[in-house]
Design a protein around this motif. Structure first.
Motif, PDB file in Angstrom:
ATOM      1  N   ILE A   1       0.856  -1.187   0.000  1.00 32.76           N
ATOM      2  CA  ILE A   1       0.000   0.000   0.000  1.00 32.76           C
ATOM      3  C   ILE A   1       0.889   1.233   0.000  1.00 32.76           C
ATOM      4  CG2 ILE A   1      -1.682   1.350   1.287  1.00 32.76           C
ATOM      5  CD1 ILE A   1      -2.913  -1.172   2.268  1.00 32.76           C
ATOM      6  N   GLY A   2       0.729   2.016  -1.054  1.00 36.50           N
ATOM      7  CA  GLY A   2       1.496   3.259  -1.186  1.00 36.50           C
ATOM      8  C   GLY A   2       0.560   4.418  -1.465  1.00 36.50           C
ATOM      9  N   ILE A   3       1.138   5.540  -1.841  1.00 37.41           N
ATOM     10  CA  ILE A   3       0.374   6.749  -2.125  1.00 37.41           C
ATOM     11  C   ILE A   3      -0.598   6.514  -3.283  1.00 37.41           C
ATOM     12  CG2 ILE A   3       0.556   9.187  -2.802  1.00 37.41           C
ATOM     13  CD1 ILE A   3       1.641   8.721  -0.022  1.00 37.41           C
ATOM     14  N   GLU A   4      -0.123   5.853  -4.335  1.00 44.55           N
ATOM     15  CA  GLU A   4      -0.960   5.620  -5.523  1.00 44.55           C
ATOM     16  C   GLU A   4      -2.191   4.764  -5.189  1.00 44.55           C
ATOM     17  OE1 GLU A   4      -0.650   7.263  -8.333  1.00 44.55           O
ATOM     18  OE2 GLU A   4       1.057   8.234  -7.363  1.00 44.55           O
ATOM     19  N   GLU A   5      -1.998   3.735  -4.375  1.00 46.30           N
ATOM     20  CA  GLU A   5      -3.112   2.863  -3.996  1.00 46.30           C
ATOM     21  C   GLU A   5      -4.152   3.630  -3.167  1.00 46.30           C
ATOM     22  OE1 GLU A   5       0.164   0.360  -5.208  1.00 46.30           O
ATOM     23  OE2 GLU A   5       0.124   1.932  -3.693  1.00 46.30           O
ATOM     24  N   LEU A   6      -3.662   4.509  -2.292  1.00 48.85           N
ATOM     25  CA  LEU A   6      -4.567   5.314  -1.459  1.00 48.85           C
ATOM     26  C   LEU A   6      -5.353   6.314  -2.316  1.00 48.85           C
ATOM     27  CD1 LEU A   6      -2.239   5.938   1.598  1.00 48.85           C
ATOM     28  CD2 LEU A   6      -4.272   4.500   1.567  1.00 48.85           C
ATOM     29  N   ARG A   7      -4.674   6.885  -3.327  1.00 50.72           N
ATOM     30  CA  ARG A   7      -5.363   7.810  -4.233  1.00 50.72           C
ATOM     31  C   ARG A   7      -6.422   7.076  -5.043  1.00 50.72           C
ATOM     32  NH1 ARG A   7      -0.132  10.777  -6.131  1.00 50.72           N
ATOM     33  NH2 ARG A   7       0.075  12.253  -4.435  1.00 50.72           N
ATOM     34  N   ALA A   8      -6.063   5.890  -5.523  1.00 48.18           N
ATOM     35  CA  ALA A   8      -7.001   5.100  -6.325  1.00 48.18           C
ATOM     36  C   ALA A   8      -8.238   4.721  -5.502  1.00 48.18           C
ATOM     37  CB  ALA A   8      -6.308   3.841  -6.850  1.00 48.18           C
TER      38      ALA A   8
ATOM     39  N   VAL B   1       0.867  11.846   3.574  1.00 47.00           N
ATOM     40  CA  VAL B   1       0.232  10.813   4.388  1.00 47.00           C
ATOM     41  C   VAL B   1       1.077  10.461   5.596  1.00 47.00           C
ATOM     42  CG1 VAL B   1      -0.595   8.431   4.390  1.00 47.00           C
ATOM     43  CG2 VAL B   1      -0.911   9.843   2.370  1.00 47.00           C
ATOM     44  N   LYS B   2       0.416  10.391   6.757  1.00 46.50           N
ATOM     45  CA  LYS B   2       1.056   9.890   7.968  1.00 46.50           C
ATOM     46  C   LYS B   2       0.243   8.706   8.463  1.00 46.50           C
ATOM     47  CE  LYS B   2       2.993  11.059  12.424  1.00 46.50           C
ATOM     48  NZ  LYS B   2       3.447  12.126  13.313  1.00 46.50           N
ATOM     49  N   VAL B   3       0.925   7.577   8.685  1.00 40.96           N
ATOM     50  CA  VAL B   3       0.250   6.376   9.158  1.00 40.96           C
ATOM     51  C   VAL B   3       0.291   6.363  10.684  1.00 40.96           C
ATOM     52  CG1 VAL B   3       0.214   3.861   9.092  1.00 40.96           C
ATOM     53  CG2 VAL B   3       0.876   5.141   7.057  1.00 40.96           C
TER      54      VAL B   3
ATOM     55  N   ALA C   1       4.657   5.622   2.895  1.00 40.35           N
ATOM     56  CA  ALA C   1       3.999   6.876   3.268  1.00 40.35           C
ATOM     57  C   ALA C   1       5.041   7.948   3.556  1.00 40.35           C
ATOM     58  CB  ALA C   1       3.112   6.654   4.489  1.00 40.35           C
ATOM     59  N   ASN C   2       4.559   9.165   3.798  1.00 46.22           N
ATOM     60  CA  ASN C   2       5.470  10.276   4.078  1.00 46.22           C
ATOM     61  C   ASN C   2       5.976  10.248   5.509  1.00 46.22           C
ATOM     62  OD1 ASN C   2       3.150  11.445   2.076  1.00 46.22           O
ATOM     63  ND2 ASN C   2       5.192  12.051   1.472  1.00 46.22           N
TER      64      ASN C   2
ATOM     65  N   ILE D   1       8.088  -0.989   6.153  1.00 43.28           N
ATOM     66  CA  ILE D   1       7.711   0.411   5.925  1.00 43.28           C
ATOM     67  C   ILE D   1       8.779   1.102   5.096  1.00 43.28           C
ATOM     68  CG2 ILE D   1       6.419   0.588   8.092  1.00 43.28           C
ATOM     69  CD1 ILE D   1       8.883   2.360   9.020  1.00 43.28           C
ATOM     70  N   SER D   2       8.357   2.056   4.317  1.00 42.79           N
ATOM     71  CA  SER D   2       9.322   2.899   3.586  1.00 42.79           C
ATOM     72  C   SER D   2       8.801   4.313   3.554  1.00 42.79           C
ATOM     73  CB  SER D   2       9.559   2.361   2.175  1.00 42.79           C
ATOM     74  OG  SER D   2       8.371   2.403   1.429  1.00 42.79           O
ATOM     75  N   LYS D   3       9.654   5.256   3.963  1.00 44.62           N
ATOM     76  CA  LYS D   3       9.291   6.666   3.999  1.00 44.62           C
ATOM     77  C   LYS D   3       9.644   7.297   2.667  1.00 44.62           C
ATOM     78  CE  LYS D   3       9.787   7.236   8.935  1.00 44.62           C
ATOM     79  NZ  LYS D   3      10.544   7.772  10.027  1.00 44.62           N
ATOM     80  N   ILE D   4       8.742   8.132   2.184  1.00 45.64           N
ATOM     81  CA  ILE D   4       8.975   8.822   0.912  1.00 45.64           C
ATOM     82  C   ILE D   4       9.765  10.089   1.174  1.00 45.64           C
ATOM     83  CG2 ILE D   4       7.851   9.935  -1.040  1.00 45.64           C
ATOM     84  CD1 ILE D   4       5.460   8.099  -0.495  1.00 45.64           C
TER      85      ILE D   4
END
Length: 148
Positions: A94-101, A111-113, A127-128, A145-148
């Motif tokens: 789950i990344g930014i693109e999936e959340l936008r979609a 985005v902050k989780v 996420a950011n 996790i991976s931070k953008i």
């Protein structure tokens, strides 16, 4: 009665008062503006908030607070919501693109989780920013996790 026969009531429609046309009209001389003062002059336009020389409200009230121009605002998303989204769409990442979609965030959001809810499946989350509890929960569930 027909639409073409309708007339306004007697006395409802009057012609515009012509001012400044001499003393005989009764509206000559000062032309209904009174004597002296800002409103009697041509070119007068009242400033917004003007209170006739009284100290305006926006100057009477005390100033307080602080607006940080460097503030970064995030859209908060809980790990429980990520779990539900991954289940509904059968996702492993789950990344930014999936959340936008999914319509969870718009194009401009960061985005902050956050750590609210439960996560059981191993998800790769991008996420950011992450809260410490969210980071811990995702890693404990076998995800990354991976931070953008």
């Amino acid at each position: 009665m027909e639409l073409n026969t309708i007339r306004p009531a007697v006395g409802a429609v009057t012609s515009k008062t012509r001012i400044g046309r001499g003393p005989g009209s009764g509206k000559g001389g000062t032309s209904t503006r009174g004597h002296k003062g800002a409103k009697s002059r041509s070119g007068y336009s009242r400033k917004i908030g003007f209170e006739g020389g009284q100290m305006p409200l926006q100057r009477r009230l005390p100033k307080f607070g602080f607006k940080n121009i460097n503030r970064v605002e995030y859209k908060a998303i809980n790990i429980g919501d990520l779990e539900a989204l991954a289940e509904a769409r059968n996702l492993e990442k789950i990344g930014i693109e999936e959340l936008r979609a999914a319509g969870v965030i718009s194009r401009k959001h960061l985005v902050k989780v956050l750590g609210n809810g439960k996560i059981t499946r191993a998800l790769a989350v991008e996420a950011n920013a992450f809260s410490k509890s969210a980071e811990k929960a995702i890693v404990e569930a076998g995800g990354s996790i991976s931070k953008i």
